[in-house]
Enzyme design. Structure first.
Site, PDB file in Angstrom:
ATOM      1  N   SER A  38     -30.416 -29.973 -13.991  1.00 54.67           N
ATOM      2  CA  SER A  38     -30.546 -31.082 -14.923  1.00 54.67           C
ATOM      3  C   SER A  38     -31.106 -32.363 -14.318  1.00 54.67           C
ATOM      4  CB  SER A  38     -29.178 -31.395 -15.539  1.00 54.67           C
ATOM      5  OG  SER A  38     -28.286 -31.855 -14.534  1.00 54.67           O
TER       6      SER A  38
ATOM      7  N   LYS B 257     -29.853 -41.066 -11.450  1.00 52.61           N
ATOM      8  CA  LYS B 257     -29.757 -40.168 -12.606  1.00 52.61           C
ATOM      9  C   LYS B 257     -28.964 -40.854 -13.717  1.00 52.61           C
ATOM     10  CE  LYS B 257     -28.401 -35.374 -13.719  1.00 52.61           C
ATOM     11  NZ  LYS B 257     -27.746 -34.154 -13.205  1.00 52.61           N
TER      12      LYS B 257
ATOM     13  N   SER C 125     -27.765 -28.401 -10.370  1.00 49.12           N
ATOM     14  CA  SER C 125     -28.557 -29.447 -11.003  1.00 49.12           C
ATOM     15  C   SER C 125     -29.274 -30.388 -10.051  1.00 49.12           C
ATOM     16  CB  SER C 125     -27.692 -30.273 -11.954  1.00 49.12           C
ATOM     17  OG  SER C 125     -27.551 -29.592 -13.174  1.00 49.12           O
TER      18      SER C 125
END
Lengths: 472, 484
Positions: free
Chosen positions: B151, B76, B175
């Site tokens: 996210s 990420k 997330s």
């Protein structure tokens, strides 16, 4: 109406730990800008602080020496404000639970209460010089552990503020946790001052004065500010809460920001550092390991060496000076003579050269040798003063200087008798005056003998020979 | 044999051990897959073609014995990788190349993993849809008109679309789990303190945790065992031994006590999601688990408390993005304050600004007690709810999100409805607990539904046991989106 100033001081002390407060960067001064940095003290995204145990230990040491109570629950907070020298735009500090509180510093006439002592991190430094209007940031200083020591508003005059700082610095020097050098920024002081009608207990609007670089500067700034505030209240107006900067050149304080412009620091607990309970046992261990502090030393020096309160006070106010004295005293037992030399010639040199005693004075064993040469009559007191200067400057022993300059004392009886005879021969009038009862003619004649011998004559012998000659 | 990219890490490891292929073959296959697919999903912000290839070549000959030797992992974009642009999908960090590796990245490299690239996300992890990214929004591989969740949407979509084998996400309020749920993959948020946060660009420090996003539970255990463990660079990482998670992969739940919180099954939940969760609970019950209804009475305050604590910390964490040291600096500034204002106005997107404003407000003098302090008290209450529940049960089962993936743009202008997407995941972060999301069915539109299992602190093993048992008794995890 009579008014009085009320003063409180905030001292920021850089702790001289080997590494920074929250990362492993070495603390080293005078290095290339930004060479003593890492992702943590640069506040790079993703980096996290880890408390330096040594910094916590040093802070505890100071707090205990100031007689504080230690907070059992240790936590840190974020103080949020924007400035380019602050890499994260927040400072890790302590807000509602300072490391320690309720301490004291005793002055001869009164005790100044310490409100709180807390640990935080230093910021970097902005550089403007030689950059054609640009500014650059050096983060080498960022993250150095800082201890903030805050007094209650117990200080009643600028002089008392000066005395407090002197005493505080002495204590801190004994603890050996900081360079304590205000001119180099390892010790910094901001002052809060307000004015109120004499006898009243409530406080007037507080003015924070910043930008002082010496203890004398603090005193001067406070003197200026106290009289400025007095003028304001005397003209039936009121002072306002604000921050003012001391201009050491113009010797005035200038308003920097008003209460309305004050920061809202939005303190909240630092989530990256886990609060912990201070271990009582290790705190007691720190307490037991505290060195002898100035007050205890003053008492001991007075008792052991019979020093006056004043002499002992001056000695202990500078740890290095007291150390020097004690080292000499270990080799030389006439402590009164010793202290006179230190308080006289050597202190003069310290003040003149603005250095520490180790730079201003000769090495311990050389001073002791010099004093012993005086005692044995090898040199005169007066000559010794010159030799001392020479010793300190050249770092040579007294004997080699005396020998090289040929300034050893003349104690040879025959040599002195010849000199006396010659003086009497040349000063018939004084001889007559003396015989006519004018006693000060004797002093004149002694002086003439000293002059004749280039000041090297042993005064005791000169007296003796002259008296005998005159008596004939 | 199925294509390399459609396999799991544990399958690839087995194959490599047998000498079926070498790391280079894996990387070439994955890079080809990314080339084919990523234009449709837009999972990646950065693909490391060259460095992946050279790492793989090195491993080809050395045959490293690391736990993830030769296995591709996507990272990420809020996790620092030395020398690789790390932006948090924000304009303000454009061009920022960290000079250091996050601890998890260091551990992955040491384990022989190959870092394929950085994945898309909501800007600074502020969002539940990947739409607040400064890049193009990532699309759900099951239906590219829909969001992948967020996210960590890029990581979840990349795993679901076979554009990587493993991925790391970060979870502050859901997330990892919510996008895993919406993309039909497995997402684990470890216990707070289980995995080092050093090098994770902070959103809310007291809530953030890095975790695995994988195709199945076994891979989740495998990846966690590589990244978990104490780190002296992170004071909040806990110094506890890391268990052998592989041993937790057992196929029985007899005697396991499962709690089902009544507060989680109220209005707002999609009936299809509700049905799937109930069926999953029934299945576990049928396999011998004891199921009982429990109460988490303070659940209704969790979202409000979260939207005070998280933005408060974020407003301070994001203060450092000011144009002074790194990243984006706006031009044309007249003075320092002007530079700050221009840089931050142009550098941050709307959601980031919204949260910075919110956080700054709740920490302001005069409001701190009413908001931040109160929210922290609520947080304690929520933690106590879980503590009480865990006296009776071993784990708690809930939906991961009230709905399946929604359409791109559907909630972007309505922050509250967006925030509600995390209503079941947020309490877990507030309490610092571990939780896993795994596939448990599909809606009528063929959209994946996720099951959340919440565990006791540092008891990821029970999560793996329950999740593995469920997974091995169902086929949901074997279904892949039809995207080519």
């Amino acid at each position: 109406m009579q008014y009085e100033p009320v003063i409180g001081l905030e001292v920021h002390l850089q702790l001289s730990t080997r590494t920074k407060a929250f990362c492993g960067c070495r603390i080293s001064f005078g290095e290339r800008p930004n060479s003593q940095t890492c992702p943590v003290c640069l506040g790079l995204p993703g980096a996290l602080p880890v408390l330096n145990e040594k910094a916590f230990g040093y802070a505890t040491k100071v707090a205990l020496a100031l007689g504080c109570e230690i907070q059992g629950f240790v936590k840190f907070d974020r103080k949020n404000y924007y400035y380019p020298d602050l890499p994260k735009n927040f400072q890790i500090s302590q807000y509602d639970k300072p490391l320690a509180y309720n301490g004291r510093v005793s002055l001869p006439a009164k005790t100044i209460r310490i409100k709180r002592v807390h640990l935080e991190e230093d910021a970097g430094k902005l550089l403007h010089e030689g950059l054609d209007g640009a500014s650059r940031v050096d983060y080498n200083r960022a993250g150095i552990p800082l201890l903030e020591i805050v007094t209650e508003p117990d200080i009643a005059s600028p002089q008392e503020a000066y005395d407090y700082l002197t005493k505080l610095k002495a204590i801190l020097e004994y603890l050996d946790v900081s360079l304590c050098d205000m001119e180099k920024g390892s010790l910094r002081c901001d002052a809060n001052i307000s004015t109120r009608p004499k006898g009243e207990s409530s406080l007037g609007p507080k003015v924070e004065v910043k930008n002082m670089n010496t203890f004398k500067g603090v005193r001067d700034a406070l003197e200026y500010e106290a009289s400025r505030q007095l003028e304001v209240v005397n003209s039936q107006e009121s002072t306002v809460q604000e921050t003012r900067l001391w201009d050491a050149q113009k010797r005035v304080t200038i308003s920097m920001r008003s209460k309305e412009e004050a920061h809202d620091y939005r303190y909240f607990p630092e989530p990256d550092l886990v609060p912990f309970v201070a271990d009582r046992q290790s705190i007691e261990a720190v307490r037991r390991s505290l060195p002898e502090l100035p007050e205890a030393r003053l008492k001991r020096l007075r008792e052991r060496f019979g020093l006056s309160e004043y002499d002992a006070g001056v000695l202990v106010s500078d740890k290095a000076m007291a150390d020097y004295f004690e080292e000499c005293a270990g080799l030389y037992d006439k402590s009164k003579a010793l202290v006179n030399w230190i308080m006289g010639e050597i202190l003069n040199r310290i003040n003149l050269k603005k250095t520490g005693i180790r730079e201003a004075a000769p090495p311990v064993k050389d001073l002791v040798e010099l004093l012993k040469m005086i005692d044995s009559g090898e040199i005169s007191q007066k000559t010794a003063k010159d030799v001392l200067t020479e010793m300190a400057d050249s770092r040579q022993g007294p004997r080699s200087i005396v020998k090289a300059k040929g300034i050893s004392q003349i104690s040879g009886r025959q040599e002195l008798e010849d000199a006396v005879a010659m003086v009497l021969e040349k000063n018939k009038k004084s001889l007559d005056d003396y015989k006519a009862g004018k006693k000060n003619a004797f002093t004149y004649l002694v002086g003439q003998v000293m002059k004749e011998t280039g000041g090297r004559a042993n005064p005791r012998l000169v007296n003796e020979i002259l008296k005998r000659s005159l008596g004939r | 044999m199925p294509a390399i990219h459609s396999q799991t890490a544990h399958e690839l490891k087995d194959q490599m051990q047998k000498g079926a292929f070498k790391p280079s073959a894996i990387i070439e296959d994955l890079l080809a897959r990314i080339k084919d697919i990523d234009g449709k999903t837009r999972s990646y912000t950065l693909v490391n073609g060259e460095s992946s290839r050279s790492t793989a070549k090195g491993l080809d000959s050395s045959g490293s014995k690391g736990a993830l030797s030769g296995v591709p992992v996507a990272i990420k974009d809020n996790i620092c990788v030395k020398g690789e642009e790390t932006t948090c999908a924000s304009r303000i960090l454009k061009g920022f190349k960290p000079p250091y590796d996050a601890t998890v990245v260091k551990r992955l490299k040491e384990a022989g993993a190959i870092l394929l690239g950085k994945t898309n996300m909501d800007e600074f992890a502020f969002g539940s849809s990947c739409e607040t990214s400064c890049y193009n929004p990532t699309r759900n591989p099951w239906d590219t008109r829909r969001i992948p969740g967020g996210s960590s949407g890029g990581s979840a979509a990349a795993v679901a679309a076979d554009e990587t084998i493993l991925a790391l996400g970060s979870d502050t309020g859901g997330s990892i789990r919510q996008p895993a749920s919406m993309c039909g993959v497995v997402g684990l948020k470890p216990t707070y303190g289980r995995v080092s946060r050093y090098g994770l660009i902070a959103f809310a420090s007291s809530l953030d945790q890095i975790g695995p996003i994988t195709k199945d539970v076994e891979d989740s255990a495998l990846l966690l065992s590589v990244i978990a463990g104490h780190d002296e660079m992170d004071s909040t990482s806990v110094d506890l031994p890391v268990p052998d998670y592989k041993k937790a992969l057992v196929k029985h739940v007899e005697g396991l006590k499962i709690g089902v919180p009544k507060e989680y099954f109220v209005k707002g939940i999609d009936p299809q999601v509700l049905r799937a969760i109930k069926k999953a609970i029934d299945l576990l019950h049928g396999l011998g688990a004891a199921v009982e209804e429990i109460s988490l009475p303070h659940t209704e305050y969790a979202l409000a408390a979260y939207y005070i604590v998280a933005p408060a910390e974020a407003s301070s964490n994001l203060a450092r993005f000011d144009g002074v040291q790194y990243g984006f600096r706006a031009g044309g500034a007249e003075d320092l304050i002007d530079m700050y204002i221009r840089t931050r106005s142009q550098g941050f997107g709307n959601e980031a600004k919204r949260r910075i404003l919110l956080g700054t407000y709740v920490l302001s003098s005069g409001y701190y007690e009413a908001y931040y302090l109160k929210a922290q008290k609520v947080r304690t209450k929520i933690k106590e709810d879980f503590d009480n529940a865990f006296r009776d049960v071993d784990c708690i089962i809930t939906p991961t999100s009230p709905t399946a993936a929604f359409k791109i743009g559907e909630r972007l202008e309505d922050p509250l409805s967006m925030y509600l997407s995390d209503i079941y995941t947020i309490p877990v972060n507030l309490a610092g607990l571990p939780a896993i999301s795994l596939p448990c069915g599909f809606t009528g539109d063929e959209l994946p539904i996720g099951l959340q299992i919440i565990g006791k602190p540092f008891d990821e093993e029970t999560l793996f046991r329950a999740a593995y048992t469920y997974e091995q008794n169902t086929d949901w995890h074997k279904k892949r989106p039809n995207i080519t």
